[in-house]
Design a protein around this motif. Sequence first.
Motif: not given
Length: 196
Positions: A4-21
Amino acid sequence: MQFFLWQCVGFLGGVVYSSFFEWTLHKYVMHRPLGFFKYPFRAHAQIHHQIFKADRTYHLQQESDKKTVPMAWWNGPVMCLAHVPPILLIQWLTGVPVAIGALVAMAGYYAAYEYMHWCMHVPRARQVERSGIFFRLNGHHLLHHRYMAKNFNVVCPLADTILGTLILRSPVRFAQVTGSSVPNVQPREDALNKAA
């Protein structure tokens, strides 16, 4: 628990990546013709921006123009599916289970983009339009319609901030749209007095 913690990290990384994408797609594909692939440029820069400006036309004026507010129905699924292989590769290379969180973030980011963009141009006093975050993002997007080389993000202006395309207020006065969910983005009075 660790999954679950790694999925949260993935989620936060996905939000940051999505802003740049979002920023990259908006700036380099939707505001410039890209070789033979001119559809996004035509649909966005040449049609959407000609109909919706920063004046009263920022809000929908003719029902027939509603179709120019959202992206085509297939854009979201194609963009999300295109990211599945690289995210799975990252997960495989690192051995860290982040794929579900990252993909959920990207799909959610796209959904937020479409919904907020719709609410910005077709306001109906919805609950989201009364929030402070929407109010600020609406002003951010309004300035993009005034200055097309600024404020490429709609959902999260992280990339605009880091990449130097953020503008918080107009440097000059203009006839801007008004409304309960639209902030005043005119220059501050003290800035006008210094210029005079």
